[in-house]
Design a protein around this motif. Sequence first.
Motif, PDB file in Angstrom:
ATOM      1  N   LYS A 193      -0.239   2.777   5.070  1.00 32.13           N
ATOM      2  CA  LYS A 193       0.813   2.866   4.051  1.00 32.13           C
ATOM      3  C   LYS A 193       1.964   1.951   4.453  1.00 32.13           C
ATOM      4  O   LYS A 193       2.410   1.956   5.602  1.00 32.13           O
ATOM      5  N   ASP A 208       2.308   0.703  -4.226  1.00 32.01           N
ATOM      6  CA  ASP A 208       3.602   1.389  -4.181  1.00 32.01           C
ATOM      7  C   ASP A 208       4.368   1.106  -5.481  1.00 32.01           C
ATOM      8  O   ASP A 208       4.743  -0.036  -5.753  1.00 32.01           O
ATOM      9  N   ILE A 249       0.835  -1.203   0.000  1.00 35.51           N
ATOM     10  CA  ILE A 249       0.000   0.000   0.000  1.00 35.51           C
ATOM     11  C   ILE A 249       0.870   1.253   0.000  1.00 35.51           C
ATOM     12  O   ILE A 249       1.794   1.401   0.800  1.00 35.51           O
ATOM     13  N   ASP A 250       0.551   2.159  -0.916  1.00 39.19           N
ATOM     14  CA  ASP A 250       1.260   3.435  -0.999  1.00 39.19           C
ATOM     15  C   ASP A 250       0.401   4.561  -0.427  1.00 39.19           C
ATOM     16  O   ASP A 250       0.810   5.293   0.450  1.00 39.19           O
ATOM     17  N   SER A 251      -0.816   4.717  -0.948  1.00 35.70           N
ATOM     18  CA  SER A 251      -1.736   5.731  -0.431  1.00 35.70           C
ATOM     19  C   SER A 251      -3.138   5.154  -0.403  1.00 35.70           C
ATOM     20  O   SER A 251      -3.460   4.235  -1.156  1.00 35.70           O
ATOM     21  N   PHE A 253      -7.053   1.746  -2.592  1.00 31.88           N
ATOM     22  CA  PHE A 253      -5.680   2.172  -2.311  1.00 31.88           C
ATOM     23  C   PHE A 253      -4.859   2.106  -3.591  1.00 31.88           C
ATOM     24  O   PHE A 253      -5.222   1.434  -4.559  1.00 31.88           O
TER      25      PHE A 253
END
Length: 445
Positions: A237, A295, A221-223, A292
């Motif tokens: 994140k 990444d 997960i990035d955002s 989401f």
Amino acid sequence: MTLIQLFQFILSISILVVLHELGHFIPAKLFKTKVEKFYLFFDPWFSIAKKKIGDTEYGIGWLPFGGYVKIAGMVDESMDTEQLKKPAEPWEFRSKPAWQRLIIMMGGVTVNFFLAWFIYSSLSYFKGENFHDNAKFENGISVSPAGQKMGLQNGDIILKIDGKVAERMETSTINMLFANEATVLRDGKEVTLPINEDGVAEVLAENEAKMYFGPRSPVVIDSLIPKGAAASAGLLKGDRITGINGKSIQFFDELAPQISQLKNKEIILDIQRNDAPQKVNVKVSSEGKLGFANDPSFAQKAFDNTAVSKKYTLAEAIPRGLTRTIDVLTMQIKQFKIVFNTKTQGYKKVSGPIGIIKMMPETINWEFFWGFTAMFSVWLAFLNLIPIPGLDGGHVVFTLWEMITGKPVPQKVLENAQMIGVIFLMGLMVVIFGNDILKWITGKF
């Protein structure tokens, strides 16, 4: 479009036009044929500059989309047939033996071919070549829906295209669009699959000709979308998703197909947070999403790991330059398979001068510039060899006919064929320019 892009385009075209026309001019002079004009760019109604030296007027036209040499006694795009009504003079093109006329007409495309060979050899020797090796995609490729429609699958490792070893990702993405079949390593076995034209059409329609496959990456997960399913469930994140409802997943391309089948359902995600395994209950949205963004750094790292930099000695660079020239020529010939195919509708993607200018970088990159010039030189050689009256290829066909039959093509036939060819080419230019302008207005470049 910037002035720097326009400058690079005009400089490249100027180099190619001058050398192409020299390819006609020099043998014409060697065979004592009068050359009346030598022009960079076209000069309808007026020219920017001109100067007569000997029998030849040298000049620069105002329309920067080509150039020409006007050879006495030859039916060309100027359609100046007045001198042809008189008996042939010894210094006229039409009075020369067929083999000399053939050399004069073939001079331009010959120069274009050898120019591309020289540039590619020089680039290979001085700059080497940087590319991404298909064999280094350790986890195989991640394929877009359009790419899957072509026949590829997530996890494939590309081995061959039309039976030829496919080493480089950069050329494989393009070559596969023109291919009949591809060979991949799938689940440990070599599989040869036909390329589905519906998938090719979809790739072209979505403007993803260079990105319908790439490296696989884990689900990290990035955002998160505020109040989305993932955020509401407490995901953070940096969390790495490793399973859904007890079923293991390794890659991001495995996630969406499973989640899309679990709309509005409560699921259990296996995650790694700070190297510690956890389970999280999440309710999938009605759109079949978790909310989401993945990444991208992991995909970039996997992509960087496939990079190869290859250097060449002078002895290696010369044959490599020839190979690159032939590869580009072959690719351009194959393009006709999709350009004139009503299913793939590749003709909608054909770009004219505006599209070509927009391909140029906004800052000067001489390596790109010379690579583009070499590619465009091959394109000009191929285009001019098409047997259409008005192009070099049309003149070559008529000359070969004379050499085979021993009888020249009647002058009236040459004039009518030239007229038809010029009308056809002008119509084609109108279509290409119109397509460019339409794409520019609609922002589809």
